[in-house]
Design a protein around this motif. Structure first.
Motif, PDB file in Angstrom:
ATOM      1  N   GLU A 235      34.271  32.751  43.842  1.00 60.96           N
ATOM      2  CA  GLU A 235      34.959  32.382  45.070  1.00 60.96           C
ATOM      3  C   GLU A 235      35.694  31.050  44.939  1.00 60.96           C
ATOM      4  N   GLU A 236      35.125  30.109  44.192  1.00 56.38           N
ATOM      5  CA  GLU A 236      35.759  28.800  44.017  1.00 56.38           C
ATOM      6  C   GLU A 236      36.985  28.900  43.108  1.00 56.38           C
ATOM      7  N   ILE A 237      36.895  29.714  42.057  1.00 60.45           N
ATOM      8  CA  ILE A 237      38.034  29.886  41.156  1.00 60.45           C
ATOM      9  C   ILE A 237      39.191  30.551  41.892  1.00 60.45           C
ATOM     10  N   GLU A 238      38.890  31.576  42.686  1.00 56.71           N
ATOM     11  CA  GLU A 238      39.919  32.317  43.417  1.00 56.71           C
ATOM     12  C   GLU A 238      40.793  31.387  44.247  1.00 56.71           C
ATOM     13  N   LYS A 239      40.194  30.372  44.857  1.00 55.90           N
ATOM     14  CA  LYS A 239      40.925  29.458  45.724  1.00 55.90           C
ATOM     15  C   LYS A 239      41.934  28.606  44.958  1.00 55.90           C
ATOM     16  N   LYS A 240      41.731  28.456  43.647  1.00 55.90           N
ATOM     17  CA  LYS A 240      42.592  27.588  42.843  1.00 55.90           C
ATOM     18  C   LYS A 240      43.712  28.346  42.138  1.00 55.90           C
ATOM     19  N   LEU A 241      43.725  29.664  42.276  1.00 60.20           N
ATOM     20  CA  LEU A 241      44.714  30.463  41.558  1.00 60.20           C
ATOM     21  C   LEU A 241      46.014  30.563  42.342  1.00 60.20           C
ATOM     22  N   PRO A 242      47.143  30.575  41.645  1.00 58.46           N
ATOM     23  CA  PRO A 242      48.436  30.706  42.321  1.00 58.46           C
ATOM     24  C   PRO A 242      48.644  32.121  42.854  1.00 58.46           C
ATOM     25  N   LYS A 243      49.716  32.296  43.594  1.00 51.98           N
ATOM     26  CA  LYS A 243      50.048  33.582  44.181  1.00 51.98           C
ATOM     27  C   LYS A 243      50.194  34.647  43.095  1.00 51.98           C
ATOM     28  N   ASN A 244      49.653  35.830  43.368  1.00 47.83           N
ATOM     29  CA  ASN A 244      49.745  36.991  42.476  1.00 47.83           C
ATOM     30  C   ASN A 244      48.941  36.845  41.182  1.00 47.83           C
ATOM     31  N   VAL A 245      48.024  35.878  41.145  1.00 50.53           N
ATOM     32  CA  VAL A 245      47.066  35.765  40.037  1.00 50.53           C
ATOM     33  C   VAL A 245      45.674  35.884  40.642  1.00 50.53           C
ATOM     34  N   TYR A 246      44.874  36.817  40.109  1.00 51.04           N
ATOM     35  CA  TYR A 246      43.583  37.133  40.704  1.00 51.04           C
ATOM     36  C   TYR A 246      42.488  37.087  39.647  1.00 51.04           C
ATOM     37  N   LEU A 247      41.293  36.768  40.074  1.00 53.77           N
ATOM     38  CA  LEU A 247      40.138  36.791  39.183  1.00 53.77           C
ATOM     39  C   LEU A 247      39.509  38.179  39.253  1.00 53.77           C
ATOM     40  N   ALA A 248      39.495  38.889  38.133  1.00 56.22           N
ATOM     41  CA  ALA A 248      38.883  40.212  38.112  1.00 56.22           C
ATOM     42  C   ALA A 248      37.364  40.087  38.211  1.00 56.22           C
ATOM     43  N   TYR A 249      36.724  41.174  38.587  1.00 53.74           N
ATOM     44  CA  TYR A 249      35.273  41.227  38.635  1.00 53.74           C
ATOM     45  C   TYR A 249      34.835  42.644  38.284  1.00 53.74           C
ATOM     46  N   ASP A 250      33.594  42.788  37.893  1.00 51.61           N
ATOM     47  CA  ASP A 250      33.082  44.101  37.487  1.00 51.61           C
ATOM     48  C   ASP A 250      33.227  45.117  38.612  1.00 51.61           C
ATOM     49  N   ARG A 251      33.730  46.316  38.228  1.00 54.49           N
ATOM     50  CA  ARG A 251      33.906  47.452  39.106  1.00 54.49           C
ATOM     51  C   ARG A 251      35.144  47.326  40.007  1.00 54.49           C
ATOM     52  N   LEU A 252      35.936  46.295  39.804  1.00 53.22           N
ATOM     53  CA  LEU A 252      37.208  46.197  40.507  1.00 53.22           C
ATOM     54  C   LEU A 252      38.097  47.353  40.076  1.00 53.22           C
ATOM     55  N   ILE A 253      38.753  48.013  41.016  1.00 54.73           N
ATOM     56  CA  ILE A 253      39.684  49.095  40.736  1.00 54.73           C
ATOM     57  C   ILE A 253      41.062  48.715  41.253  1.00 54.73           C
ATOM     58  N   ILE A 254      42.065  48.827  40.394  1.00 54.09           N
ATOM     59  CA  ILE A 254      43.436  48.579  40.808  1.00 54.09           C
ATOM     60  C   ILE A 254      44.284  49.776  40.396  1.00 54.09           C
ATOM     61  N   CYS A 255      45.420  49.929  41.019  1.00 49.71           N
ATOM     62  CA  CYS A 255      46.320  51.033  40.695  1.00 49.71           C
ATOM     63  C   CYS A 255      47.693  50.491  40.359  1.00 49.71           C
ATOM     64  N   GLU A 256      48.311  51.118  39.371  1.00 46.87           N
ATOM     65  CA  GLU A 256      49.648  50.695  38.960  1.00 46.87           C
ATOM     66  C   GLU A 256      50.640  51.808  39.278  1.00 46.87           C
TER      67      GLU A 256
END
Length: 256
Positions: A235-256
């Motif tokens: 949660e702390e890392i997420e707050k420091k990331l710029p727009k459109n950059v995300y911290l992945a985590y286990d079981r995260l699902i994304i679609c392209e």
């Protein structure tokens, strides 16, 4: 295209055995990370990138029953340690699973898992077919999909990333060659490790290296993986990331 993050941790995973580090003691499920691996699905075709020691559990909790191919980035244990556990998928599919990697990596697999490659192997071992990628400088085809091997450096070790359509996966990079950056410019989704995760370095320095690569490639979205417990809480890392950059985590699902 559906992309599932099976694991997003470094070679020790999180929590680290016996560690009292605050991140290892975190109750947030997003701070629990198995060894890094990813699964790509499209039109009932499943591609796995790396098969680490957590592979069995990753498959059980994700409920996958078949693999059309395994792409190996390099031969370190956290990327190949689960190869023996593909046996149930062999039974389900009733055929060998193709494995793709550099010649050096394939030779390493043959030494570590000699019983799989033995001419006198028994029927209850994993069954694979191997495909060396050293001569494929541009692309190769698997199940009618065009796969682009990406040249990456892991310290002094040359390793591979992989691009499928407008999705690219890079892990364990310490540097990304200019030619590879050129090949990736303008893609939709990039998965990239946080470069040089060395505990003595400060957080901004580690993050700045990765963001510099992202800035050069300019993907629409980037997901960071191969996360060490020393990097901090999700949660702390997420707050420091710029727009459109995300911290992945286990079981995260994304679609392209």
């Amino acid at each position: 295209m559906k992309i599932t993050f099976l694991g997003t941790g470094t070679s020790q995973g999180i929590p680290v055995i016996g560690s009292k580090h605050p991140v290892c003691l975190s109750k947030n499920s997003k701070d629990k990370r198995l060894r890094s691996s990813i699964l790509i699905e499209k039109n009932k075709t499943n591609f796995l990138i790396d098969c680490g020691p957590d592979f069995r559990y990753q498959m059980l909790r994700s409920n996958y029953k078949k693999l059309n191919a395994i792409f190996i980035t390099h031969e370190h244990q956290d990327h190949i340690g689960g190869l023996d556990d593909i046996r149930p998928m062999n039974y389900n599919m009733n055929k060998p699973i193709p494995i793709y990697g550099l010649r050096r990596v394939i030779e390493n697999l043959k030494k570590r898992f000699f019983y799989i490659f033995s001419e006198n192997k028994k029927s209850n071992v994993s069954k694979v077919s191997v495909h060396e990628l050293d001569n494929y400088t541009k692309f190769f085809f698997v199940e009618n999909y065009k796969i682009f091997p990406l040249s990456i450096w892991h310290g002094h070790l040359p390793i591979l990333g992989f691009r499928i359509e407008n999705f690219a996966y890079i892990t364990d990079a310490s540097s990304v060659p200019i030619q590879t950056i050129q090949e990736l410019k303008g893609i939709n989704i990039l998965v990239l490790n946080i470069l040089r995760q060395i505990e003595k370095n400060t957080f901004p320095f580690m993050l700045s290296e990765t963001l510099n690569i992202i800035q050069k490639i300019r993907p629409l979205k980037t997901y960071l993986t191969h996360i060490s417990h020393t990097f901090g809480f999700h949660e702390e890392i997420e707050k420091k990331l710029p727009k459109n950059v995300y911290l992945a985590y286990d079981r995260l699902i994304i679609c392209e």
